[in-house]
Design a protein around this motif. Structure first.
Motif, PDB file in Angstrom:
ATOM      1  N   MET A   1     -38.206  86.893  96.204  1.00 24.06           N
ATOM      2  CA  MET A   1     -39.273  85.920  96.472  1.00 24.06           C
ATOM      3  C   MET A   1     -40.563  86.631  96.880  1.00 24.06           C
ATOM      4  O   MET A   1     -41.659  86.249  96.495  1.00 24.06           O
ATOM      5  CB  MET A   1     -38.842  84.945  97.556  1.00 24.06           C
ATOM      6  CG  MET A   1     -37.762  84.000  97.057  1.00 24.06           C
ATOM      7  SD  MET A   1     -36.843  83.266  98.369  1.00 24.06           S
ATOM      8  CE  MET A   1     -35.634  84.469  98.737  1.00 24.06           C
TER       9      MET A   1
ATOM     10  N   SER B   1     -42.201  87.963  93.853  1.00 20.85           N
ATOM     11  CA  SER B   1     -42.937  86.907  93.131  1.00 20.85           C
ATOM     12  C   SER B   1     -44.287  86.653  93.794  1.00 20.85           C
ATOM     13  O   SER B   1     -45.306  86.473  93.116  1.00 20.85           O
ATOM     14  CB  SER B   1     -42.139  85.605  93.117  1.00 20.85           C
ATOM     15  OG  SER B   1     -40.957  85.771  92.421  1.00 20.85           O
TER      16      SER B   1
ATOM     17  N   LEU C   1     -46.568  89.612  93.020  1.00 17.51           N
ATOM     18  CA  LEU C   1     -47.043  89.535  91.635  1.00 17.51           C
ATOM     19  C   LEU C   1     -48.137  88.474  91.520  1.00 17.51           C
ATOM     20  O   LEU C   1     -49.164  88.683  90.853  1.00 17.51           O
ATOM     21  CB  LEU C   1     -45.870  89.189  90.699  1.00 17.51           C
ATOM     22  CG  LEU C   1     -46.221  88.993  89.231  1.00 17.51           C
ATOM     23  CD1 LEU C   1     -46.754  90.274  88.608  1.00 17.51           C
ATOM     24  CD2 LEU C   1     -45.016  88.496  88.437  1.00 17.51           C
ATOM     25  N   GLY C   2     -47.912  87.355  92.193  1.00 18.99           N
ATOM     26  CA  GLY C   2     -48.917  86.289  92.183  1.00 18.99           C
ATOM     27  C   GLY C   2     -50.222  86.739  92.807  1.00 18.99           C
ATOM     28  O   GLY C   2     -51.302  86.485  92.262  1.00 18.99           O
TER      29      GLY C   2
ATOM     30  N   THR D   1     -46.997  77.961  93.234  1.00 21.94           N
ATOM     31  CA  THR D   1     -45.601  78.426  93.322  1.00 21.94           C
ATOM     32  C   THR D   1     -45.459  79.813  93.972  1.00 21.94           C
ATOM     33  O   THR D   1     -44.625  79.976  94.872  1.00 21.94           O
ATOM     34  CB  THR D   1     -44.948  78.411  91.927  1.00 21.94           C
ATOM     35  OG1 THR D   1     -45.168  77.130  91.350  1.00 21.94           O
ATOM     36  CG2 THR D   1     -43.461  78.683  91.990  1.00 21.94           C
TER      37      THR D   1
ATOM     38  N   TYR E   1     -45.834  79.527  97.657  1.00 22.63           N
ATOM     39  CA  TYR E   1     -44.669  78.878  98.261  1.00 22.63           C
ATOM     40  C   TYR E   1     -43.520  79.891  98.399  1.00 22.63           C
ATOM     41  O   TYR E   1     -42.847  79.945  99.430  1.00 22.63           O
ATOM     42  CB  TYR E   1     -44.247  77.675  97.403  1.00 22.63           C
ATOM     43  CG  TYR E   1     -42.856  77.176  97.707  1.00 22.63           C
ATOM     44  CD1 TYR E   1     -42.599  76.451  98.866  1.00 22.63           C
ATOM     45  CD2 TYR E   1     -41.795  77.454  96.847  1.00 22.63           C
ATOM     46  CE1 TYR E   1     -41.310  76.014  99.155  1.00 22.63           C
ATOM     47  CE2 TYR E   1     -40.520  77.020  97.127  1.00 22.63           C
ATOM     48  CZ  TYR E   1     -40.278  76.297  98.281  1.00 22.63           C
ATOM     49  OH  TYR E   1     -39.005  75.872  98.569  1.00 22.63           O
ATOM     50  N   LEU E   2     -43.329  80.703  97.361  1.00 22.59           N
ATOM     51  CA  LEU E   2     -42.250  81.703  97.431  1.00 22.59           C
ATOM     52  C   LEU E   2     -42.546  82.731  98.521  1.00 22.59           C
ATOM     53  O   LEU E   2     -41.621  83.258  99.149  1.00 22.59           O
ATOM     54  CB  LEU E   2     -42.068  82.377  96.071  1.00 22.59           C
ATOM     55  CG  LEU E   2     -41.408  81.472  95.019  1.00 22.59           C
ATOM     56  CD1 LEU E   2     -41.432  82.125  93.651  1.00 22.59           C
ATOM     57  CD2 LEU E   2     -39.976  81.128  95.410  1.00 22.59           C
TER      58      LEU E   2
ATOM     59  N   VAL F   1     -41.392  81.091 101.593  1.00 25.72           N
ATOM     60  CA  VAL F   1     -39.919  81.088 101.635  1.00 25.72           C
ATOM     61  C   VAL F   1     -39.409  82.470 102.066  1.00 25.72           C
ATOM     62  O   VAL F   1     -38.502  82.572 102.908  1.00 25.72           O
ATOM     63  CB  VAL F   1     -39.315  80.692 100.262  1.00 25.72           C
ATOM     64  CG1 VAL F   1     -37.801  80.858 100.272  1.00 25.72           C
ATOM     65  CG2 VAL F   1     -39.660  79.250  99.925  1.00 25.72           C
TER      66      VAL F   1
ATOM     67  N   VAL G   1     -37.168  82.893 105.293  1.00 23.62           N
ATOM     68  CA  VAL G   1     -35.796  83.423 105.192  1.00 23.62           C
ATOM     69  C   VAL G   1     -35.626  84.628 106.110  1.00 23.62           C
ATOM     70  O   VAL G   1     -34.633  84.761 106.829  1.00 23.62           O
ATOM     71  CB  VAL G   1     -35.480  83.792 103.719  1.00 23.62           C
ATOM     72  CG1 VAL G   1     -34.230  84.659 103.624  1.00 23.62           C
ATOM     73  CG2 VAL G   1     -35.304  82.544 102.891  1.00 23.62           C
TER      74      VAL G   1
END
Lengths: 232, 415
Positions: free
Chosen positions: B292, B295, B298-299, B363, B366-367, B370, B374
């Motif tokens: 996550m 991601s 990368l974003g 997205t 959001y990841l 997360v 976590v």
């Protein structure tokens, strides 16, 4: 001899002055027509916006999945309609102005009048191409990132330039500039890019692909693990 | 109001038994036989205590085959099964179809003049006697207008709800509800018609009961009951970005429509909860947040040009700082995450860029949240996680003035 030179200069000066004097009313008529239509366009656009606001046009468009609302991200739909009306009047002003120019000089106006639709078409093509390139490039970028593609940015940039190059060629072709050179140049450029990419992928990643296929063939069948995280 | 077709036979049956006290409606396709067995079991278990109440079980089964199944004689004469026509246009989107079915159930309850309506998810996980009792008690005895469920705590379940829907709904509408978008809930007769009403411009919009209750029926109390059921959502084939876009987009749309209401609301009110809170699920194996985080990274590397259009410079600076942290120290501050969601809601409203792009660019962020969550809760107990989420939701409330300011004066310079 000097007399002849002087006479020649005088006659050419006279011709030029005469030409300018002939063109000047036409230019003034062009400016007057343009300004008049600009003013009328501004007033009509204002009126249209007021009427649409009174009709709650924006709310109606925003309520549904309206195409106008989706394609006018920054402006409200009523503002967009107002702008379209305004630019229609501006365009009409240019056409009327050019035809007014025609009363003073037929050759220039004839050529210009004939070219105006091409110019307008080319401008629309350029605008549409730019909007499309930006939209598609952004879509590709976002989708690529959400698919965890590390080369999403490169992909997006490639798509953007492909559309822009295509648009540029179409615009030049529409303006009838360059003739066959544009078609030939575009064909060579486009074909060259595709060929270079094919060569790069085919030759450069031959070993990579073969290794990847071998690894896939040798990999034992995996049982899907249940997800530990549930987003919804 | 959503159109609900009631067969002539059903209508006669409903008229014969009179207006029901409670309509228990199933929001989704279900087997008639299974429903009959479960309903008979519930009626027999309710026994004499609830014998004065008239229950009607409604289910989307107004098809020839289903109607034939429903016409079979019931063992219990008190059992009334009312089939209704399921919503005609399925969108294929999980929550849109669920919401359409929920609206149909509520519209049926309103047309039958029921005193209460209990909406149950189609997997029937919550169709149990004690839950029906709890919902009925909260609506009829405690005079609640709306009763939402509290599902058993699970650290890593329903993260879109924990990270966005619940805190945003709480900050906006001032109701401390754990699950503002739920498969199961109950509404009073007065609220049923309001909830069933579907605006024609939003045919596939989701049903947000808390929003409707808080904005259109502020005088009706909202309560919660502990529901010890676990719904299995078929996640196969569903893309995270698509579901996130659907849920966040729908909530942003509600925000836009109810702006005049939520701008007047300050703070939040606790909602009473009934029933026994279930124990949290066991932790199981630890979760690696690295995918996550990757991601998110990368974003942040690729989508910066898009984020720059949607977020203020301060948030971008904070995000850039986060990308430079070592993975074990990565933590997204609560107020930063709240401001990011508020900014995206504003961008969605202003159509800064195409709305599909706004939601798509959300997205990776959001990841990132997360991954941070976590990492933070991996060593916490369920109770500690609940406390942490409460603190998280308070941060959203504290940042509401920021949202108000941005919403009212979007063009003002915001560092």
């Amino acid at each position: 001899m000097w007399q002849q030179v002087e006479q020649s200069l005088h006659s050419s000066m006279g011709l030029v002055v005469n030409k300018i004097a002939t063109l000047l009313p036409g230019i003034l008529a062009f400016i007057a027509a343009f300004l008049f239509f600009l003013l009328i366009g501004w007033l009509v656009a204002l009126l249209v916006r007021r009427i649409l606001t009174a009709m709650h046009f924006d709310e109606r468009m925003r309520g549904g999945a309206s195409a106008i609302a989706e394609w006018s991200p920054r402006a409200t739909p009523s503002l967009l309609v107002g702008r379209v009306v305004f630019w229609c009047f501006v365009f009409s002003g240019v056409v009327v102005g050019v035809s007014a120019l025609g009363t003073s000089e037929h050759i220039v106006s004839g050529w210009m009048l004939g070219y105006v639709p091409r110019l307008a078409g080319a401008a629309i093509l350029l605008l549409a191409g730019n909007v499309l390139a930006r939209f598609v490039a952004r879509s590709v970028l976002i989708t690529g990132v959400n698919l965890n593609l590390s080369y999403a940015r490169l992909l997006s940039m490639g798509v953007r330039w492909m559309i822009l190059v295509l648009t540029g060629a179409m615009v030049l072709d529409h303006l009838a500039l360059g003739g066959a050179i544009v078609e030939l140049g575009f064909g060579i450029l486009f074909g060259g890019i595709v060929f270079a990419l094919a060569l790069a992928v085919g030759l450069g990643s031959r070993d990579l692909v073969s290794r990847s296929l071998e690894r896939e063939a040798a990999r034992p069948v995996e049982v899907a693990q249940p997800e530990k995280i549930h987003h919804f | 109001m959503a159109a609900v077709e009631i067969t002539e036979e059903t209508r006669q049956q409903a008229e014969r038994v009179g207006p029901p006290d409670v309509v228990v409606g199933i929001a989704g396709a279900v087997s008639a036989d299974e429903l009959r067995v479960r309903a008979q079991q519930i009626l027999s278990e309710l026994g004499s205590g609830a014998s004065s109440l008239r229950f009607v079980f409604a289910w989307p089964g107004a098809t020839p085959e289903a109607a034939a199944g429903a016409a079979q004689p019931a063992e219990n004469p008190a059992l009334t099964l009312v089939p209704f026509a399921p919503p005609t246009q399925g969108t294929g989107e999980l929550w849109a179809d669920v919401s359409a079915s929920q609206r149909a159930v509520l519209a049926l309850a309103a047309s039958l003049n029921a005193r209460a309506c209990i909406v149950i998810g189609s997997d029937l996980a919550a169709l149990r006697t004690h839950l029906i009792q709890l919902f009925t008690y909260a609506i009829l005895d405690r005079q609640c207008g709306l009763v939402m469920p509290v599902y058993p705590p699970a650290k890593y379940d329903g993260l879109i709800n924990s990270g966005i829907l619940s805190p945003l709904s709480r900050a906006l509408y001032g109701k401390r509800v754990h699950y503002p978008l739920a498969f199961d809930f109950a509404a009073s007769g007065a609220l049923c018609a309001g909830l069933a009403r579907t605006s024609p411009a939003a045919a596939n919009s989701l049903l947000w009961p808390v929003t409707v209750a808080a904005t259109q029926f502020p005088q009706l109390p909202v309560g919660q009951v502990h529901v010890d059921a676990h719904h299995q959502v078929a996640a196969e084939g569903l893309e995270l970005s698509a579901v996130l876009g659907q849920l966040a987009g729908s909530l942003f749309q509600e925000m836009d429509q109810c702006a005049s209401h939520w701008q007047r609301i300050r703070g939040s009110q606790a909602t009473p909860a009934w029933g026994n809170a279930a124990d949290g699920q066991p932790d199981g194996q630890p979760i690696d947040p690295q995918p996550m985080l990757d991601s998110f990274l990368l974003g942040s590397k690729s989508l910066e040009e898009v984020w720059r259009l949607l977020l203020p410079p301060n948030a971008l600076l904070e995000l850039r700082r986060l990308t430079k942290l070592p993975p074990d120290q990565f933590r997204m501050p609560d107020d930063l995450w709240a401001c990011i969601v508020y900014d995206f809601a504003l961008a969605w409203r202003l159509r800064t860029i195409n709305r599909v792009h706004v939601l798509g660019a959300f997205t990776p962020l959001y990841l990132g949240w997360v991954a941070s969550y976590v990492r933070e809760v991996s060593n916490l107990t369920s109770a500690a996680v609940e406390q942490r989420l409460e603190q998280f939701a308070r941060a959203w409330e504290e940042k509401k003035p920021y949202l108000l300011s941005r919403w009212r004066w979007p063009d003002r310079f915001n560092p």
